[in-house]
Scaffold this motif. Structure first.
Motif, PDB file in Angstrom:
ATOM      1  N   VAL A   1       0.858  -1.190   0.000  1.00 48.30           N
ATOM      2  CA  VAL A   1       0.000   0.000   0.000  1.00 48.30           C
ATOM      3  C   VAL A   1       0.888   1.231   0.000  1.00 48.30           C
TER       4      VAL A   1
ATOM      5  N   ALA B   1       2.654   4.608   0.992  1.00 46.11           N
ATOM      6  CA  ALA B   1       2.937   5.288   2.257  1.00 46.11           C
ATOM      7  C   ALA B   1       2.168   6.600   2.333  1.00 46.11           C
ATOM      8  N   ASP B   2       1.936   7.220   1.175  1.00 44.56           N
ATOM      9  CA  ASP B   2       1.185   8.471   1.103  1.00 44.56           C
ATOM     10  C   ASP B   2      -0.308   8.152   1.188  1.00 44.56           C
ATOM     11  N   GLU B   3      -0.946   8.545   2.280  1.00 43.45           N
ATOM     12  CA  GLU B   3      -2.367   8.266   2.510  1.00 43.45           C
ATOM     13  C   GLU B   3      -3.265   8.756   1.373  1.00 43.45           C
ATOM     14  N   THR B   4      -2.887   9.835   0.716  1.00 39.97           N
ATOM     15  CA  THR B   4      -3.728  10.370  -0.358  1.00 39.97           C
ATOM     16  C   THR B   4      -3.758   9.433  -1.568  1.00 39.97           C
TER      17      THR B   4
ATOM     18  N   ASN C   1      -3.662   6.046  -1.171  1.00 42.60           N
ATOM     19  CA  ASN C   1      -4.194   4.776  -0.689  1.00 42.60           C
ATOM     20  C   ASN C   1      -5.705   4.734  -0.935  1.00 42.60           C
TER      21      ASN C   1
ATOM     22  N   HIS D   1      -7.917   2.340   1.155  1.00 41.01           N
ATOM     23  CA  HIS D   1      -8.019   2.680   2.572  1.00 41.01           C
ATOM     24  C   HIS D   1      -7.763   1.483   3.477  1.00 41.01           C
TER      25      HIS D   1
ATOM     26  N   LYS E   1      -4.359  -0.778   5.492  1.00 41.77           N
ATOM     27  CA  LYS E   1      -2.953  -0.739   5.886  1.00 41.77           C
ATOM     28  C   LYS E   1      -2.376  -2.134   6.079  1.00 41.77           C
ATOM     29  N   THR E   2      -3.219  -3.130   6.259  1.00 37.79           N
ATOM     30  CA  THR E   2      -2.739  -4.486   6.503  1.00 37.79           C
ATOM     31  C   THR E   2      -3.429  -5.461   5.552  1.00 37.79           C
TER      32      THR E   2
ATOM     33  N   GLU F   1      -6.921  -6.193   6.802  1.00 40.21           N
ATOM     34  CA  GLU F   1      -7.878  -5.146   6.402  1.00 40.21           C
ATOM     35  C   GLU F   1      -8.267  -5.298   4.939  1.00 40.21           C
TER      36      GLU F   1
END
Length: 65
Positions: free
Chosen positions: A4, A6-9, A11, A14, A16-17, A20
């Motif tokens: 995934v 590293a930049d949340e924008t 992702n 949504h 992280k694992t 999920e």
């Protein structure tokens, strides 16, 4: 390796694992396996999936050979 951003924008799923990913998108594994099995003409055997910790351990173990 499925990663995934590293930049949340970036992702867009949504997650992280791996847990999920499977929970929020339950058909994703089937979709990826189908795509991989038709990607090339060579037969593909998928032995399973590893979570992020297992993957890191696998990489470390096999990079020391």
């Amino acid at each position: 390796i499925i990663a995934v951003p590293a930049d949340e924008t970036l992702n867009i799923l949504h997650v992280k694992t791996f847990t999920e990913l499977k929970s929020k998108h339950p058909t994703i594994i089937t979709i990826i396996e189908t795509w991989l099995s038709h990607y090339d003409t060579d037969p593909l055997i998928i032995n399973g999936w590893l979570d992020e910790k297992q993957t890191e351990e696998y990489i470390i173990k096999n990079s020391q050979k």
